[in-house]
Design an enzyme around this catalytic site. Structure first.
Site, PDB file in Angstrom:
ATOM      1  N   LYS A  68      27.731  11.581 -34.658  1.00 41.98           N
ATOM      2  CA  LYS A  68      27.127  12.775 -34.055  1.00 41.98           C
ATOM      3  C   LYS A  68      27.112  12.722 -32.526  1.00 41.98           C
ATOM      4  O   LYS A  68      27.148  13.754 -31.868  1.00 41.98           O
ATOM      5  CB  LYS A  68      25.694  12.978 -34.571  1.00 41.98           C
ATOM      6  CG  LYS A  68      25.642  13.449 -36.013  1.00 41.98           C
ATOM      7  CD  LYS A  68      24.210  13.738 -36.442  1.00 41.98           C
ATOM      8  CE  LYS A  68      24.120  14.025 -37.923  1.00 41.98           C
ATOM      9  NZ  LYS A  68      22.768  14.326 -38.372  1.00 41.98           N
ATOM     10  N   ASP A 104      20.672  20.721 -37.047  1.00 49.72           N
ATOM     11  CA  ASP A 104      19.547  19.922 -37.570  1.00 49.72           C
ATOM     12  C   ASP A 104      18.226  20.359 -36.938  1.00 49.72           C
ATOM     13  O   ASP A 104      17.168  20.305 -37.569  1.00 49.72           O
ATOM     14  CB  ASP A 104      19.735  18.431 -37.253  1.00 49.72           C
ATOM     15  CG  ASP A 104      20.778  17.775 -38.143  1.00 49.72           C
ATOM     16  OD1 ASP A 104      20.984  18.258 -39.260  1.00 49.72           O
ATOM     17  OD2 ASP A 104      21.380  16.773 -37.696  1.00 49.72           O
TER      18      ASP A 104
END
Ligand code: NAP
Length: 267
Positions: A68, A104
């Site tokens: 990420k 997220d």
């Protein structure tokens, strides 16, 4: 039906074989009549994964552990929120321009908003990628954040970024929190027998959320339920981040019940 016009979406991660992404996204493509397929690719190298997106004209990708952060150096544009969080979990291929987003963050607060966050003391356990996304989401909803983390330096750095307090792990029992959120991998397979927050520090008026979704009932959520707390499992956030990805890729809002249903009926 898969044919020459089928568009390709995927998840990059390592390990990735446990990923529920293919179950969720393929069901949503089918439900919306979109000619697309979503596959899981276990890769070694973020740069090569991004090169594959360009070469194969992959239309969109989810990005998971451990890429990420490292993926950010290889794409063409990063959304300001993802830049602030320091992590990209979604790539959108817009006519060859690869754009990075973080879904997220908003997903973390979706299950909490109905319970109210503003003015509440929210203890976030952890300071990794998930913690940064959760902390930015809670800060945006005006929660009063306390960060605790095994590595103090990382916890303190995150606390400064979101204007929060930091408490060392051995002092969490002193916290009077309204909401406790575990964002560490403690409780996740293969650490399913471990617990991320001392059960003695939980009281029945607390909301306890775990971002871990494998297993769904972590030891923390079990302990919280026994204490009479309101509990939120990691699937709520997982579905919300996937739904936001789907919308970024297709412009269509997926049916989250369809996404959730396919996970719950598949072992
Ligand atoms: P990460 O960046 O590697 O961060 C891991 C965090 O866990 C760090 O704070 C680390 O502390 C802590 N930690 C790990 N092992 C520990 C141990 N034995 N004792 C104490 N602390 C420990 O990982 P991540 O990307 O944030 O992911 C964390 C979890 O969130 C994973 O289980 C992932 O599947 C889950 N997740 C769920 C969703 C969802 O949609 N539900 C979304 C994203 C992530 P140190 O700083 O001390 O190393």
């Amino acid at each position: 039906m898969i044919d020459a016009a089928t568009r390709l979406y995927c998840v990059f991660g390592n390990p990735v074989r446990h990923s529920k992404g293919p179950l969720i996204h393929n069901e949503a493509f089918k439900d919306k009549g979109i000619n697309a397929v979503y596959l899981a690719f276990e890769v070694q190298d973020a740069a090569k994964a991004v090169q594959a997106v360009r070469t194969l004209d992959i239309q969109g990708a989810s990005v998971t552990i451990p890429f990420k952060e490292s993926i950010m150096a290889h794409i063409d544009w990063i959304d300001p929120l993802a830049r602030a969080i320091g992590a990209v979990n979604t790539i959108v291929n817009e006519d060859g321009v690869l754009k990075g987003y973080n879904t997220d963050c908003l997903a973390a607060v979706v299950p909490l908003v109905p319970l109210g966050i503003s003015g509440k003391t929210v203890c976030i356990v952890g300071a990794g990628g998930a913690a940064r996304a959760v902390a930015h989401g809670i800060a945006a909803e005006n929660g009063d954040i306390i960060i605790t983390n095994r590595t103090e330096q990382k916890g303190q750095a995150l606390a400064e970024t979101v204007n929060a307090r930091f408490i060392p792990a051995n002092e969490v029992t002193k916290i009077q929190a309204d909401v406790v959120i575990n964002t560490t991998s403690i409780g996740m397979i293969p650490k399913a027998d471990q617990i991320s927050f001392p059960p003695d520090a939980l009281t029945s008026d607390m909301v306890v959320m775990d971002v871990v979704y494998a297993p769904l009932r972590t030891r923390l959520l079990d302990a919280a339920q026994q204490k009479g707390c309101t509990t939120i499992d990691g699937l709520s956030m997982f579905i919300a981040q996937a739904a936001a990805q789907f919308e970024l890729w297709t412009g269509i809002t997926p049916d989250t019940d369809v996404m959730r249903g396919n996970i719950l009926t598949t072992d």
